[in-house]
Write an enzyme that holds these catalytic residues in place. Sequence first.
Site, mmCIF file in Angstrom:
data_model
loop_
_atom_site.group_PDB
_atom_site.id
_atom_site.type_symbol
_atom_site.label_atom_id
_atom_site.label_comp_id
_atom_site.label_asym_id
_atom_site.label_seq_id
_atom_site.Cartn_x
_atom_site.Cartn_y
_atom_site.Cartn_z
ATOM 1 N N CYS A 143 0.789 -1.171 -0.026
ATOM 2 C CA CYS A 143 -0.170 -0.027 -0.084
ATOM 3 C C CYS A 143 0.859 1.096 -0.076
ATOM 4 O O CYS A 143 0.328 2.382 -0.281
ATOM 5 C CB CYS A 143 -1.025 -0.049 1.082
ATOM 6 N N ASP A 185 -15.730 2.558 1.022
ATOM 7 C CA ASP A 185 -14.835 1.290 0.547
ATOM 8 C C ASP A 185 -14.918 0.647 -0.515
ATOM 9 O O ASP A 185 -14.374 0.184 -1.291
ATOM 10 C CB ASP A 185 -14.835 0.145 1.824
#
Length: 600
Positions: free
Chosen positions: A258, A297
Amino acid sequence: LKALSRPSSHVKFTLLTRGATIMSSHNSRVQNEFKNILQKRGIDLVLNAEIKDAKSQSSKGLHEGGTLVYEGKDDGVAVTVEYESCIWCTSAKGAFWLKDTKLELDSKGFLYTNDYLQTTMDEDIFAAGDCASMKNYPRSKAGVFAVRAGPPLNVNLRRRLSGQPLIPYEPQESFLGIIGTGDESECIASKGTMCVNGSWLWGLKDWIDRKWMADYTTALADKKRSMADKMAPSIPSVATGGAALTILKESMMRCGGCGSKVGGSILSKVIRKLKKDDSKAIYKRSEVLVGLDSPDDCAIISAPSAGMGLVQTVDFFRTFISDPYVFGMVAANHALSDCHAMGAETVSALAIVVIPYSTPQIMEDILYRVMAGACKVLKDSKCTLVGGHTCEGKELSLGFAVNGLVEEKKALKKGGMRNGDHIILTKPVGTGTLFAANMRCEAAGRDVKAALDVMCQSNRNAGLILSEHGATACTDVTGFGVIGHLHEMASASDVSVTVNLNSIPLLSGAEDCIKKGIFSSLHEDNARLRKSLDISPENIVDSFKFPLLFDPQTAGGLLASIPAEHVEKCLKALKASGYTSATSVGRVGAKARNPIKIIS
């Protein structure tokens, strides 16, 4: 004339000029040499001749014969000259569109520039060569001046972008000109007051000219690689000072996982820009309950109603062109095409983007441009961008996961071809070989531009038209080429297919690339299907068109089977909708040992 056994006196040449001499940009010795050559070859020279009228005997132009009327500047007497063919040469003038720029022009319509090659009215616009004239250093329009202006133009463009002071440029006053006379025994070199006439100069001129042409044709690929090698260490020069040092320090130490995501501030700025631009704005569909308007999300899409099927597809690849905006359009078209081939209406798309690491400003600009091109295509297809993932990488890459809706009973699949159907191809093929050649600098620019125009054309309307005319099966032509996708259709439909090689529409320049032996890296794998083909006559394989059957396509057209009675109207509708190359390329037959037969 020698081949016709005619003497050279059979053709009479006359050279008329309004000037008091010829070769006015050269010294008097050169002028006299050419006057002597013209006289020796029986060519009449008329000086101070102001053309007042020109009449042709044909509507086709001056080359079909006619008369010229000129007046001598000294006596003003009109003289008529008859001719069978006329070559009209004029002095250089600026292109007509330069007037529309509202920038300062000289008396001949060329852009005035200062000593830094900036236009005099806008310091952010630079000009050099055949469109410009330096105000403090007027020079004749000769190729040598245009070429010599290239390096200082390159330096000052880079310095302007990086905020550094510009470097003044003073062009040379004279240059060596080697002038051919059409006879290898005489060639003249001219520079300043120098004039040399010798046969050896012809060989020198021929060598220089051939080397120059090779630099921009056969030797261009090697030259490009050499330039790229020299530029590689200075890639961070897009930034200066501390920013450049930061790139150098961090470019080899970027995180994975990430940690490789593009920063949130960059994403927020790009999304805001996209929402403001009406032409590329993110299209909104009622089915999208949660998307980029209220990021979460996950995106939420309302479930399809009874009888409707959910169509899902994904495509992703790295860029093959230098323009992020056009690449965004092509990548989006390519990804949406699977839905269009099934007759589905596209609903939502998730983007997957890889942006080359650079300064935040540059990464933001690249991301905006690639997504602006993509959003334009998505909007045209009434598809909503609902989110995605963006990370850093070595090369710009883009892909989409696309959702669509289709009536389950009307969905077009690869299986469904019927005996007697015609096979229609909506776009020309050849993108694989063309862009393989483009990487080697061996594709013509006009052919690359034409191919990109085709690749930016959506398959949406083609899919609708094919459905309206009773298509029984359909797919889009992409990486596996025409034969690969036809093989899938024939196998799924349990039929055979006959393809007429000569009816396959080709992109301009594609056949020329094949003649040069240039193939896409995927071509060899696609061509393994050749052993399953029934080829008649066998010498078809010698045609340069034949390899294009295996050429992998990016954002290619649709391949569909249409009942024979609907073919004419279907093709007419496709052409009216802009698919000008759409054509019937073959017929469907009963199942055979070889699923595909190639004829010519």
